[in-house]
Design a protein around this motif. Structure first.
Motif, PDB file in Angstrom:
ATOM      1  N   GLN A   6      56.935   5.484 -47.488  1.00 45.53           N
ATOM      2  CA  GLN A   6      56.717   4.533 -46.130  1.00 45.53           C
ATOM      3  C   GLN A   6      57.265   3.288 -45.983  1.00 45.53           C
ATOM      4  O   GLN A   6      57.584   3.125 -44.896  1.00 45.53           O
ATOM      5  CB  GLN A   6      55.149   4.057 -46.599  1.00 45.53           C
ATOM      6  N   THR A  22      60.517   3.344 -45.823  1.00 44.04           N
ATOM      7  CA  THR A  22      61.583   3.683 -45.119  1.00 44.04           C
ATOM      8  C   THR A  22      61.409   3.292 -43.527  1.00 44.04           C
ATOM      9  O   THR A  22      62.127   3.151 -42.886  1.00 44.04           O
ATOM     10  CB  THR A  22      61.940   5.030 -45.074  1.00 44.04           C
ATOM     11  N   GLN A  23      60.272   3.028 -43.244  1.00 43.74           N
ATOM     12  CA  GLN A  23      59.734   2.768 -42.281  1.00 43.74           C
ATOM     13  C   GLN A  23      59.315   1.117 -41.816  1.00 43.74           C
ATOM     14  O   GLN A  23      59.085   0.549 -40.716  1.00 43.74           O
ATOM     15  CB  GLN A  23      58.287   3.400 -41.515  1.00 43.74           C
ATOM     16  N   TRP A  83      52.402   9.890 -39.403  1.00 44.80           N
ATOM     17  CA  TRP A  83      53.455   9.994 -40.386  1.00 44.80           C
ATOM     18  C   TRP A  83      52.955  11.152 -41.335  1.00 44.80           C
ATOM     19  O   TRP A  83      51.893  11.469 -41.663  1.00 44.80           O
ATOM     20  CB  TRP A  83      53.499   8.713 -41.510  1.00 44.80           C
TER      21      TRP A  83
END
Length: 112
Positions: free
Chosen positions: A26, A28-29, A80
């Motif tokens: 997560q 990475t976002q 996601w």
């Protein structure tokens, strides 16, 4: 991974959770604007594990978890999906969302 915010002494458990969260898929976002939100989530969640939160703060932790994509509901809301480990070896390439499989397909996967 960003540094934890200053202004308080963070416990070892909080530091460990911080690291785990920022190493998650997560994260990475997330960008630096997520630092205070992640910090609040860490603080409230760790306090909840020790029984030191009110129901209002527990609700805040659930809110943060959803908005950070850390809960199934949050993942679904944000749209996601994660690749499965071993994808390409006969497994699904992504984790199916609740609306992507009908009940018969789910049962077939369970009995296969």
């Amino acid at each position: 991974m960003p540094d934890m915010p200053s202004g308080r002494d963070w416990t070892e458990h909080e530091r460990s959770m911080w690291t785990e969260l920022w190493e998650s898929g997560q994260a990475t976002q997330w960008n630096d604007s997520f630092v205070p939100i992640v910090a609040m989530y860490v603080r409230i969640t760790c306090d909840a594990f020790s029984g030191r939160v009110t129901s209002g703060l527990a609700a805040e932790a659930r809110y943060y978890a959803d908005h950070l994509g850390l809960s199934p509901a949050g993942l679904k809301t944000l749209g996601w999906e994660f690749e499965r480990e071993g994808a390409g070896m006969g497994e699904l390439d992504t984790v199916p969302t609740a609306h992507s499989l009908d009940i018969d397909a789910r049962r077939a996967r369970l009995t296969a």
